[in-house]
Scaffold this active site. Structure first.
Site: not given
Ligand SMILES: Nc1ncnc2c1ncn2[C@@H]1O[C@H](COP(=O)(O)OP(=O)(O)OP(=O)(O)O)[C@@H](O)[C@H]1O
Ligand SMILES: O=C(O)[C@H](O)COP(=O)(O)O
Length: 399
Positions: A37, A198, A355, A378
């Site tokens: 990022r 999330k 991310g 998201g």
């Molecule tokens: N079964 C699980 N139990 C606990 N944590 C998990 C599991 N599967 C995935 N994760 C965690 O989910 C996290 C990533 O989820 P997240 O929804 O933040 O995705 P993202 O790609 O970062 O999307 P965003 O950019 O919206 O944050 C990682 O830190 C991972 O360890």
């Molecule tokens: O990691 C993300 O998806 C963005 O930085 C937005 O974060 P947020 O879901 O906490 O608003």
């Protein structure tokens, strides 16, 4: 594109440019573990600095909910920002008021300053007019380069564009162009993989997503919530039980829309959330009450890869398991490698975002093989749903 870009920003030497970036990067023990990022926003920052502007970075980190939370300070991101930009970046411990104003006054033309986490103030997420005005008081121009936060109508992502002349940064521009090119008119079958942690912020998006895709593969923490909604006992797994009703509705909506929902058949369970924790593969109907499912199991990996093979377009947000800790990265790495291979063979258009998803693809060593990797999670899913993004919409409204 109908919004103004940095091409429209000439003659800005000495101007205070507030640049919204997304520095919500993966961090472990106070160190940035994936700088993608930061790398993506570097061109905007350096271009403005080269033009002689005073570049003032606004960003959030985590979800401190309006309180000052020490381990959510952006100061811990500063060394990584310095490294990526290859130049000294200054820091101010508040994003508004005297502290910020004094740090800006001390900046030379072309200087770069990072302000503390905007979410340390309640007004940020509320898009509060007084807070937005306090941010705007420190700038002459506003540039939004945080596509990945553009689904939030917050003071620094949307509000500021009402008060200052607003422009899209290079990454904002590039993300929108690339997503339109890759997914504007996706070739079917379209398969989406949604995983990650999330759950509450992303589950609602799935209601519309199932109308747009042919199959939705659900992994990670998201899968546990769906399994629980189906009546499966998920033990101590990450799960939002109060979202069971929403998950059920999504499954009904998917059936109506003809979208296959693919849930794990088996999982890798452990009793501790740490690398190399003792673990076993179990059927999802036999998750021990004191264990957590931290990855999907081998049978599920096979099923996920079969769906990737069937797909012509793949959309992926959220890892299938806790990929940061071995061996719970197995499913994510396997699916990432398979999607990358299909893409290299010219059989798949693969677009991934988020991310941690970017970090997971980097971990698997295949990020460069995907058709496009967005920094947005998201925001990417909301864009995919066809939902207006407040941070983008307001840029389009600039005269
Ligand atoms: N079964 C699980 N139990 C606990 N944590 C998990 C599991 N599967 C995935 N994760 C965690 O989910 C996290 C990533 O989820 P997240 O929804 O933040 O995705 P993202 O790609 O970062 O999307 P965003 O950019 O919206 O944050 C990682 O830190 C991972 O360890
Ligand atoms: O990691 C993300 O998806 C963005 O930085 C937005 O974060 P947020 O879901 O906490 O608003």
């Amino acid at each position: 594109m109908t919004f103004k870009t940095l091409d429209n920003l000439t003659d800005i030497a000495g101007k205070r440019v507030l640049v919204r970036v997304d520095l919500n990067v993966p961090v472990k023990d106070g160190k940035v573990t994936d700088a993608t990022r930061i790398e993506r926003v570097a061109p905007t920052i350096l271009e403005l600095s080269k033009k002689g502007a005073k570049v003032i970075l606004l960003a959030h980190f985590g979800r401190p909910q309006g309180a000052v939370v020490a381990d959510m300070s952006l100061e811990q991101i500063l060394p990584a920002v310095n490294d990526v930009l290859g130049t000294k970046v200054h820091f101010a411990s508040d994003c508004i008021g005297e502290t910020a104003a004094a740090a800006i006054a001390a900046l030379d033309n072309g200087g770069i300053l990072l302000l503390e986490n905007t979410r340390f103030h309640k007004g940020e997420e509320k898009n509060n007019p007084d807070f937005t005005a306090a941010l705007a008081a420190n700038g002459d121009i506003y540039v939004n380069d945080a596509f990945s936060a553009a689904h939030r109508a917050h003071a620094s992502t949307e509000g500021l564009a009402h008060l200052l002349p607003a422009y899209a940064g290079r990454t904002m521009q590039a993300e929108l162009e690339a997503l339109e090119k890759g997914l504007g008119n996706p070739v079917r079958p379209v398969v989406a993989i949604v995983g990650g942690a999330k759950v509450s912020t992303k589950i609602d998006l799935l209601m519309n997503l199932v109308k747009k895709v042919d199959a939705l593969v659900i992994g990670g923490g998201m899968a546990n919530t769906f399994l629980a909604a189906r009546g499966t006992n998920v033990g101590k797994s990450l799960c939002e039980h109060d979202l069971a009703e929403t998950a059920k509705q999504i499954m009904i909506e998917a059936a109506t829309a003809g979208c296959a929902i693919v849930l794990p058949d088996d999982g890798v369970v452990a009793r501790e959330f740490k690398a190399n924790a003792e673990n076993e593969v179990v059927n999802v109907n036999a998750i021990p009450a004191d264990a957590m499912m931290l990855d999907v199991g081998p049978k599920t990996i096979e099923a996920v890869n079969a769906w990737i093979s069937r797909a012509t377009t793949l959309v992926w947000n959220g890892p299938l398991g806790a990929f940061e800790i071995a061996p719970f990265d197995t499913a994510t790495v396997s699916a990432a490698k398979h999607a990358a291979a299909r893409t290299r063979e010219g059989k798949l258009v693969s677009v991934a975002g988020g991310g941690d998803t970017v970090a997971a693809l980097n971990h698997a060593g295949v990020a460069d093989d995907f058709t496009y990797v967005s920094t947005a999670g998201g925001a990417f899913l909301e864009w995919m749903e066809g939902k207006p993004l407040p941070g983008v919409d307001i840029l389009h409204q600039q005269k």
